[in-house]
Scaffold this motif. Structure first.
Motif, mmCIF file in Angstrom:
data_model
loop_
_atom_site.group_PDB
_atom_site.id
_atom_site.type_symbol
_atom_site.label_atom_id
_atom_site.label_comp_id
_atom_site.label_asym_id
_atom_site.label_seq_id
_atom_site.Cartn_x
_atom_site.Cartn_y
_atom_site.Cartn_z
ATOM 1 N N GLY A 79 0.590 -1.180 0.364
ATOM 2 C CA GLY A 79 -0.084 -0.206 0.378
ATOM 3 C C GLY A 79 0.648 1.222 -0.168
ATOM 4 N N LEU A 80 0.618 2.095 0.161
ATOM 5 C CA LEU A 80 0.939 3.978 -0.156
ATOM 6 C C LEU A 80 0.051 4.631 0.356
ATOM 7 N N ALA A 81 0.887 5.425 0.758
ATOM 8 C CA ALA A 81 0.497 7.043 0.611
ATOM 9 C C ALA A 81 1.069 7.858 0.013
ATOM 10 N N VAL A 124 -3.388 -2.350 6.999
ATOM 11 C CA VAL A 124 -1.580 -1.541 5.855
ATOM 12 C C VAL A 124 -2.190 -0.132 5.965
ATOM 13 N N GLY A 125 -3.485 0.014 5.027
ATOM 14 C CA GLY A 125 -4.105 1.496 5.208
ATOM 15 C C GLY A 125 -3.426 2.046 6.655
ATOM 16 N N SER A 126 -3.862 1.906 7.476
ATOM 17 C CA SER A 126 -3.234 2.951 8.835
ATOM 18 C C SER A 126 -2.097 2.918 9.217
ATOM 19 N N ALA A 127 -1.331 1.665 8.528
ATOM 20 C CA ALA A 127 0.315 1.990 9.290
ATOM 21 C C ALA A 127 0.634 3.250 7.884
ATOM 22 N N THR A 153 -3.658 4.449 -0.397
ATOM 23 C CA THR A 153 -4.773 2.948 -1.935
ATOM 24 C C THR A 153 -3.963 1.926 -0.752
ATOM 25 N N VAL A 154 -4.330 0.561 -0.622
ATOM 26 C CA VAL A 154 -3.510 -0.410 -0.669
ATOM 27 C C VAL A 154 -4.518 -1.171 -1.570
ATOM 28 N N HIS A 155 -3.489 -2.368 -2.213
ATOM 29 C CA HIS A 155 -3.157 -3.338 -2.747
ATOM 30 C C HIS A 155 -4.839 -4.310 -2.195
ATOM 31 N N PRO A 156 -5.382 -4.628 -3.087
ATOM 32 C CA PRO A 156 -6.734 -5.095 -2.619
ATOM 33 C C PRO A 156 -6.140 -6.376 -2.380
ATOM 34 N N GLU A 157 -5.858 -7.158 -2.193
ATOM 35 C CA GLU A 157 -5.261 -8.242 -1.920
ATOM 36 C C GLU A 157 -4.218 -8.557 -0.307
#
Length: 344
Positions: free
Chosen positions: A69-71, A99-102, A89-93
């Motif tokens: 994922g990325l910001a 991941v998004g919170s990180a 954006t986080v990869h759907p898998e």
């Protein structure tokens, strides 16, 4: 989550750049396949050629060498030094694994380190009879203390949406309403040197004129040097502006402006409508409609591979929405900017 590293993406690290783009590609396919696909060339070149009036960073979550994922974050560096924005954006898998919170935590820490006190995240939403979108983005933002501050509507228009006779009728009516008070000038690519100063002045009014909802942003001061720097970036990225303006014959000043941005890639069939703005003292002369039709014709003539133009307008921007509906724009979905004040 202890096995996840948060890194700042190095534009020279080809593997991680490819991994970050794959996150964007997979998320687009899962979340909004009807919307324009991310363009890999523009993504890679955008990392190498940052926006001149923003400090940009891409923070990535990596596990075992794979980007999860990325910001994609930015911080204005001329005005609005309190502000920072990010698209997460986080990869759907790899969703619902923290991941998004990180990456959000990393963005907030980065923003605090830069002295920023107001942050925004954006996400897609369902709008009226448009395509239904997941509520996950809204829930994520609200869970982390962000509140909706601005909503915009995403619309698309086929370049040949209007019947040619109707398009000509609209053009002639807008030309009649504008009269002889304005000189209409168009160009492709860089702003002509002799128009840089007047175009900088009209660009400097944008944030004062467009609806911003609850976002607290001061107008930007654009000058010829910044416009040239942005033009350098566009050229380096293969982004081509197609622009039409109205000059007040009495003063020589630009009083209305529209632009569409296309990519130097014949395989990419989408183009993007930029801000259309008319000086308040010159409204009521159908300048917005006039410029957009003339500019549309330039797109068709010079980039026949472009099939669709995309735009977004604040949900309260009734005048521009009205013009877009007349020109054949249809609703896809909406987006929203969610805001959090760190000192609140």
């Amino acid at each position: 989550m202890s096995d996840i590293q948060i890194l700042e993406l190095d534009p020279a690290d080809g593997d991680l750049v490819s991994g970050a783009f794959e996150v964007l590609r997979a998320a687009h396919a899962a979340d909004a396949p009807e919307a324009p696909a991310p363009h890999e060339g523009k993504f890679r070149l955008g990392l190498l050629h940052p926006v001149p009036d923003e400090d940009q960073t891409v923070l990535i979550a990596v596990r075992d060498g794979a980007v999860l994922g990325l910001a994609d974050a930015g911080y204005p560096n001329r005005e609005n030094l309190h502000f920072g924005w990010a698209t997460i954006t986080v990869h759907p898998e790899h969703r619902r694994q923290g991941v998004g919170s990180a990456v959000l935590d990393a963005f907030i820490a980065d923003a605090k380190g830069r002295g920023r006190t107001t942050l925004t995240l954006d996400t897609r939403l369902t709008w009226e009879d448009g395509v239904e979108r997941s509520e996950a983005g809204r829930r994520f933002a609200e869970k982390h203390g962000f509140e909706a501050a601005l909503t915009w509507i995403n619309r698309r228009c086929a370049v040949d949406a209007l019947d040619p006779a109707l398009e000509q009728e609209l053009l002639e009516k807008s030309q009649a309403a504008a009269g002889d008070a304005y000189e209409i000038v168009s160009w492709i690519g860089r702003t002509p040197e002799h128009l840089l100063d007047t175009m900088a002045r009209i660009d400097s009014t944008i944030l004062a004129e467009v609806p911003l909802g609850d976002l607290e942003l001061e107008p930007e001061t654009i000058d010829a040097e910044l416009k040239n720097a942005k033009a350098d970036r566009n050229e380096a990225m293969g982004v081509i502006p197609i622009q039409t303006v109205a000059l007040d014959r009495a003063t020589g000043e630009a009083v209305a402006n529209t632009a569409v941005f296309v990519y130097d890639d014949p395989e990419y069939t989408d183009a993007f409508q930029g801000i259309t703005i008319v000086n308040p003292e010159h409204r009521g002369h159908r300048l917005g409609t006039l410029l957009k039709i003339l500019n549309l014709r330039l797109v068709r003539e010079n980039h026949p591979g472009v099939r669709t133009i995309w735009t977004d307008n604040a949900d309260v921007n009734a005048p521009m929405i009205g013009i877009n509906v007349i020109l054949g724009y249809e609703i896809l979905d909406a987006g929203a900017e969610f805001q959090r004040k760190l000192d609140a």
